[in-house]
Design a protein around this motif. Structure first.
Motif, PDB file in Angstrom:
ATOM      1  N   ASP A  48       0.805  -1.223   0.000  1.00  0.00           N
ATOM      2  CA  ASP A  48       0.000   0.000   0.000  1.00  0.00           C
ATOM      3  C   ASP A  48       0.833   1.266   0.000  1.00  0.00           C
ATOM      4  N   ASP A  49       2.097   1.167   0.418  1.00  0.00           N
ATOM      5  CA  ASP A  49       2.981   2.333   0.440  1.00  0.00           C
ATOM      6  C   ASP A  49       3.873   2.424  -0.797  1.00  0.00           C
ATOM      7  N   GLY A  50       3.661   1.515  -1.756  1.00  0.00           N
ATOM      8  CA  GLY A  50       4.442   1.559  -2.988  1.00  0.00           C
ATOM      9  C   GLY A  50       5.780   0.852  -2.913  1.00  0.00           C
ATOM     10  N   HIS A  51       6.031   0.106  -1.840  1.00  0.00           N
ATOM     11  CA  HIS A  51       7.278  -0.647  -1.733  1.00  0.00           C
ATOM     12  C   HIS A  51       7.166  -1.945  -2.528  1.00  0.00           C
ATOM     13  N   VAL A  52       8.235  -2.303  -3.216  1.00  0.00           N
ATOM     14  CA  VAL A  52       8.240  -3.522  -4.015  1.00  0.00           C
ATOM     15  C   VAL A  52       8.433  -4.722  -3.091  1.00  0.00           C
ATOM     16  N   VAL A  53       7.473  -5.654  -3.148  1.00  0.00           N
ATOM     17  CA  VAL A  53       7.537  -6.830  -2.278  1.00  0.00           C
ATOM     18  C   VAL A  53       7.796  -8.114  -3.069  1.00  0.00           C
ATOM     19  N   GLY A  54       7.715  -8.028  -4.397  1.00  0.00           N
ATOM     20  CA  GLY A  54       7.951  -9.208  -5.216  1.00  0.00           C
ATOM     21  C   GLY A  54       7.742  -8.906  -6.682  1.00  0.00           C
ATOM     22  N   ILE A  55       7.917  -9.917  -7.500  1.00  0.00           N
ATOM     23  CA  ILE A  55       7.708  -9.822  -8.951  1.00  0.00           C
ATOM     24  C   ILE A  55       6.867 -11.016  -9.379  1.00  0.00           C
ATOM     25  N   VAL A  56       5.840 -10.762 -10.171  1.00  0.00           N
ATOM     26  CA  VAL A  56       5.089 -11.863 -10.759  1.00  0.00           C
ATOM     27  C   VAL A  56       5.291 -11.793 -12.279  1.00  0.00           C
ATOM     28  N   SER A  57       5.748 -12.901 -12.838  1.00  0.00           N
ATOM     29  CA  SER A  57       6.099 -12.936 -14.254  1.00  0.00           C
ATOM     30  C   SER A  57       5.315 -14.018 -14.976  1.00  0.00           C
ATOM     31  N   THR A 102      15.886  -5.980  -7.343  1.00  0.00           N
ATOM     32  CA  THR A 102      15.690  -4.591  -7.732  1.00  0.00           C
ATOM     33  C   THR A 102      17.033  -3.898  -7.924  1.00  0.00           C
ATOM     34  N   VAL A 103      16.971  -2.655  -8.411  1.00  0.00           N
ATOM     35  CA  VAL A 103      18.156  -1.813  -8.526  1.00  0.00           C
ATOM     36  C   VAL A 103      17.768  -0.416  -8.067  1.00  0.00           C
ATOM     37  N   GLU A 104      18.680   0.276  -7.407  1.00  0.00           N
ATOM     38  CA  GLU A 104      18.368   1.627  -6.940  1.00  0.00           C
ATOM     39  C   GLU A 104      18.497   2.630  -8.075  1.00  0.00           C
ATOM     40  N   GLY A 129      15.843   4.652  -1.906  1.00  0.00           N
ATOM     41  CA  GLY A 129      16.586   4.098  -0.785  1.00  0.00           C
ATOM     42  C   GLY A 129      15.734   3.336   0.215  1.00  0.00           C
ATOM     43  N   THR A 130      14.414   3.538   0.195  1.00  0.00           N
ATOM     44  CA  THR A 130      13.520   2.846   1.129  1.00  0.00           C
ATOM     45  C   THR A 130      12.831   1.654   0.489  1.00  0.00           C
ATOM     46  N   GLY A 131      13.122   1.406  -0.807  1.00  0.00           N
ATOM     47  CA  GLY A 131      12.477   0.284  -1.487  1.00  0.00           C
ATOM     48  C   GLY A 131      11.191   0.642  -2.192  1.00  0.00           C
ATOM     49  N   ARG A 132      10.878   1.933  -2.259  1.00  0.00           N
ATOM     50  CA  ARG A 132       9.646   2.361  -2.932  1.00  0.00           C
ATOM     51  C   ARG A 132       9.876   2.417  -4.439  1.00  0.00           C
TER      52      ARG A 132
END
Length: 231
Positions: A48-57, A102-104, A129-132
């Motif tokens: 909900d905060d826009g942080h990446v938690v995974g990838i579905v491909s 991910t990559v920053e 830097g926060t993972g968003r």
């Protein structure tokens, strides 16, 4: 000897900022529909905060079709436990690969390219830097650097490499660039610096290759001895 270089282009310079995402609770058919509508093969899954938690491909979705009408034997079950679990999954949270690779946004293009090559992925979510989530960078995005204008490359090579390694008047080096291939030609005081120059030039964004046509300049003392005396 080290030389100061211009800041390399970073991921945020080339990434795609408009990103299609999925939420944890998004269901299978909606994920497929989103991929089809936007012509993408993977979706970052965000909280909900826009942080990446995974990838579905697509690879995460295919087991549902592969095992739809089959009864895998015991050996297959043991070898492919993860795929069998995904075949019975319904939501993005159950299907996704986590944690996400991910990559920053501030990473250099070279860093992103190494990550893609090492992990054999075609694209990476770009995060702060926060993972968003901030964007997505693909292999094609990384290749954009090779569209840089020749004169822009030449100017950086003159300023950041030649001026430090082969300063005038001891050396006289001209820089030519054609289709990204850099030529350093002229006279240099110290040819032992040529390998250093090769590394430094190849580090300049957009350089395809570097070539040399350099001769060694005579020492100043020798030149003064050869100069005719004036009366």
């Amino acid at each position: 000897m080290t030389t100061p270089h211009a800041t390399p282009h970073i991921v945020s310079d080339v990434m795609t900022r408009s990103v299609v995402t999925a939420r944890r609770g998004e269901v299978f058919k909606d994920i497929v529909r989103t991929m089809q509508d936007h012509r993408v093969s993977a979706l970052p899954v965000v909280d909900d905060d826009g942080h990446v938690v995974g990838i579905v491909s697509e690879a995460d979705l295919l087991p549902k079709e592969e095992f739809r009408d089959s009864d895998p034997d015991r050996s297959t079950q043991l070898r492919r436990l993860s795929d069998l679990a995904k075949a019975g999954s319904l939501t993005a949270e159950e299907l996704m690969t986590a944690p996400a690779l991910t990559v920053e946004a501030g990473a250099t293009l070279a860093q992103a390219a190494r990550t893609m090559a090492r992990t054999r992925v075609k694209r990476l979510p770009v995060v702060d830097g926060t993972g968003r989530l901030e964007g997505v960078v693909s292999r094609a995005d990384l290749l954009k650097v090779f569209l840089r204008e020749d004169e822009s490359i030449a100017e950086e090579v003159r300023r950041e490499v030649v001026a430090y390694l082969f300063p005038a008047p001891a050396s006289a080096v001209r820089v030519e660039v054609h289709e990204g291939v850099v030529l350093l030609a002229g006279r240099v005081r110290d040819r032992s610096l040529v390998p250093v120059a090769a590394r430094q030039v190849r580090a300049v964004e957009g350089v395809v290759d570097v070539r040399f046509d350099l001769s060694e300049a005579a020492p100043a003392a020798e030149l003064s001895r050869k100069r005719p005396a004036t009366r």
